[in-house]
Write an enzyme that holds these catalytic residues in place. Structure first.
Site, short mmCIF file in Angstrom:
data_model
loop_
_atom_site.label_atom_id
_atom_site.label_comp_id
_atom_site.label_asym_id
_atom_site.label_seq_id
_atom_site.Cartn_x
_atom_site.Cartn_y
_atom_site.Cartn_z
N HIS A 70 -15.25 -7.19 10.93
CA HIS A 70 -16.66 -7.42 10.58
C HIS A 70 -17.57 -7.40 11.82
O HIS A 70 -18.57 -6.70 11.85
CB HIS A 70 -16.83 -8.76 9.87
CG HIS A 70 -15.96 -8.90 8.63
ND1 HIS A 70 -15.63 -7.83 7.84
CD2 HIS A 70 -15.40 -9.99 8.04
CE1 HIS A 70 -14.88 -8.26 6.83
NE2 HIS A 70 -14.73 -9.57 6.93
N GLU A 109 -18.69 -20.43 9.70
CA GLU A 109 -18.48 -20.91 8.33
C GLU A 109 -18.35 -22.42 8.36
O GLU A 109 -17.80 -22.97 9.33
CB GLU A 109 -17.20 -20.29 7.73
CG GLU A 109 -17.49 -19.08 6.90
CD GLU A 109 -16.25 -18.40 6.31
OE1 GLU A 109 -16.43 -17.46 5.54
OE2 GLU A 109 -15.12 -18.80 6.64
N TYR A 139 0.82 -1.23 0.00
CA TYR A 139 0.00 0.00 0.00
C TYR A 139 0.84 1.27 0.00
O TYR A 139 0.61 2.16 -0.82
CB TYR A 139 -0.95 0.06 1.21
CG TYR A 139 -2.13 -0.88 1.20
CD1 TYR A 139 -2.43 -1.67 0.09
CD2 TYR A 139 -2.96 -0.97 2.32
CE1 TYR A 139 -3.51 -2.54 0.12
CE2 TYR A 139 -4.05 -1.83 2.34
CZ TYR A 139 -4.32 -2.61 1.25
OH TYR A 139 -5.40 -3.45 1.28
N GLY A 180 -21.39 -3.38 3.76
CA GLY A 180 -22.15 -3.30 2.52
C GLY A 180 -23.29 -4.32 2.48
O GLY A 180 -24.03 -4.40 1.51
C1 BG6 Z 1 -13.38 -12.19 4.73
C2 BG6 Z 1 -12.48 -13.12 5.46
O1 BG6 Z 1 -13.14 -10.86 5.14
O2 BG6 Z 1 -14.73 -12.53 4.99
C3 BG6 Z 1 -12.77 -14.58 5.10
O3 BG6 Z 1 -11.13 -12.81 5.16
C4 BG6 Z 1 -14.24 -14.88 5.26
O4 BG6 Z 1 -11.99 -15.45 5.88
C5 BG6 Z 1 -15.10 -13.82 4.57
O5 BG6 Z 1 -14.48 -16.16 4.69
C6 BG6 Z 1 -16.57 -14.02 4.88
O6 BG6 Z 1 -17.33 -13.13 4.11
P1 BG6 Z 1 -18.87 -13.45 3.83
O7 BG6 Z 1 -19.37 -12.24 3.14
O8 BG6 Z 1 -18.88 -14.69 2.99
O9 BG6 Z 1 -19.49 -13.69 5.16
#
Ligand code: BG6
Length: 484
Positions: A250, A226, A131, A191
């Site tokens: 997140h 997940e 970056y 988003g």
């Molecule tokens: C990403 C992570 O930011 O988000 C991943 O690096 C993860 O490890 C992903 O799988 C999950 O995103 P979403 O939108 O599928 O929940």
């Protein structure tokens, strides 16, 4: 809306993120008419020596039909691909960036920028280690110097650093080159449709206003699960772990939107001011309120060291020291390779005082926002069991998007966020002080984990995770409810 030439430059164009997320999002914006062919040009930039056609070919497979008839789709794909040009160059020398500048300006002239201003959006689909050098090259060689106004904006992806010190260093390096108003730090959870809905739910509904506090809410759970492991990303993941990969960004962003006070207005700065206050009110995390896990087989990946201590699962309690939330645990849970894929927020209310039905054991009131899959908002509540007896049962008021908004396509997170960048709306992006406050919360714990002071508990792939994690949520007050 602004007019004039719009150049979108995707750096790291041949990488996974660009192919899987950035270009498909641009394509979706294009086919919905948000990117006009007479205004927009897209440039891919990377080190690999390939032609325009090679790049178009490698992107093309990711532009899934999704919407519209297939003949229209193929036509749209072809038109879209024609907008893309490729420039090859390195990330730390001027040569490539000078060629990039040349080709961007030629297109700006050809598209007659004099009719409006020229706008340049640089999307860094690159590892953060480059970056600083890339930003310097953009600043020195490629910023929009037109007298007609316009702008230059930079989009960056996480990870923004590994801890407080490295994040601050990165922020200073980029901050010396660009103003905060030009920097768009993406957290793609911001988003997501139901994450964006949080402000509306909380502040446009009379229902929630008097209830949303420590007097009524017992605990809040924010969950990410997940059903797959690191899948070829072991090397990256092992350096970061689940806290840096999911929780620090997140889940924490979701927590801010659940916990913040009402902003003065919907202006980006007003919203972000309130989020920062929440982060600054989080008290240091206690070791006894953290459970870490690592799925069995995680170290089978050849890029992961055999003795890796990296957590692939974490459950922890965050506590917010303010008038609204004192005493309410925010339980953050994230794990990979579990038995389901789900992201949701569960707001669990306190028991009813003086329960004349003696029904509290059947479950508490709970307000659930399911971010994915199958977006839904539902409320668990007690009702009379239909029939002659005066007995109670737990049921749901259910707003499932698939049923209520049939046929409505929910946009991809990246689509919205790129559109926001073009529009200059920073509401759904992470501000520098927000990032700093987020790292302040986790850095001491992360350092202890990095030093081997915390050992993750092994759990089986495809399981519910270690029981210690569930016990921690229960200790914090979460009462397991059944059914939904
Ligand atoms: C990403 C992570 O930011 O988000 C991943 O690096 C993860 O490890 C992903 O799988 C999950 O995103 P979403 O939108 O599928 O929940």
């Amino acid at each position: 809306p602004e007019t004039g030439c719009l150049s979108i430059i995707v750096l790291g164009a041949s990488g996974d993120l660009a192919k899987k997320k950035t270009f498909p999002a641009l394509f979706n914006l294009y086919r919905q008419g948000f990117l006009q062919p007479n205004e927009v040009h897209i440039f891919g930039y990377a080190r690999t020596k390939i032609s325009d056609e090679d790049l178009r070919w490698c992107i093309c497979g990711y532009l899934a039909p999704g919407r519209g008839a297939s003949a229209e789709h193929s036509e749209g794909v072809l038109e879209f691909l024609q907008l893309i040009k490729y420039v090859c160059g390195s990330y730390d020398t001027e040569e490539g960036f000078r060629s990039l500048e040349k080709i961007i300006s030629e297109h700006e002239v050809a598209k007659n920028s004099a009719e409006g201003s020229s706008r340049r959006l640089f999307y860094l689909a690159l590892p953060p280690s480059v970056y600083p050098s890339v930003c310097k090259m953009i600043k020195d060689c490629c910023t929009n110097k037109s007298d007609l106004g316009g702008w230059t904006r930079i989009v960056v992806e996480k990870p923004f650093g590994k801890d407080l010190a490295s994040a601050e260093e990165l922020s200073s390096q980029i901050g010396e080159l660009f103003d905060e108003a030009q920097i768009y730090r993406i957290d793609h959870y911001l988003g997501k449709e139901l994450v964006q809905n949080l402000l509306v739910l909380r502040f446009a509904n009379r229902f929630f206003l008097p209830l949303w506090n420590r007097d009524n809410i017992d605990n809040v759970q924010i969950v990410f699960r997940e059903d797959f492991g690191t899948e070829g990303r072991g090397g990256y993941f092992d350096e970061y772990g689940i806290i840096r990969d999911i929780i620090q960004n997140h889940l924490l962003q979701v927590l801010c939107l659940v916990a913040m006070e009402k902003p003065v207005s919907l202006k980006s700065e007003h919203i972000r001011d309130e989020k920062v206050k929440v982060l600054q009110s989080v008290v240091p995390i206690k070791d006894e309120e953290v459970v870490l896990g690592q799925y069995e087989g995680y170290t089978d990946d050849s890029t992961v060291p055999d003795n890796s201590n990296t957590p692939t699962l974490a459950t922890m309690i965050l506590r917010i020291h303010n008038e609204r939330w004192e005493g309410v645990p925010f339980i953050l849970k994230a794990g990979k390779a579990l038995n389901s894929r789900k992201a949701e927020i569960r707001v669990q209310f306190k028991d009813v005082p003086g329960d004349i039905f003696r029904c509290q054991k059947q479950g508490r009131n709970e307000f659930v926002i399911r971010l994915q899959p199958s977006e839904a908002i539902y409320m668990k509540l007690m009702v009379k069991q239909p029939g002659l007896e005066m007995s109670t049962v737990q049921s749901e008021l259910d707003l499932s998007y698939g049923q209520r908004y049939q046929g409505v396509v929910i946009p991809e997170a990246y689509e919205r966020l790129i559109l926001d960048t073009i529009r200059g709306d920073q509401q759904h992006f992470v501000r520098r002080d927000e990032l700093k406050a987020a790292w302040e919360i986790f850095t001491p714990l992360l350092h202890r984990i990095d030093n081997g002071e915390f050992k993750p508990i092994p759990y089986k792939q495809g399981s519910g995770g270690p029981v210690e994690a569930d016990e921690l949520s229960e200790r914090a007050g979460y009462v397991q409810t059944h059914g939904y």
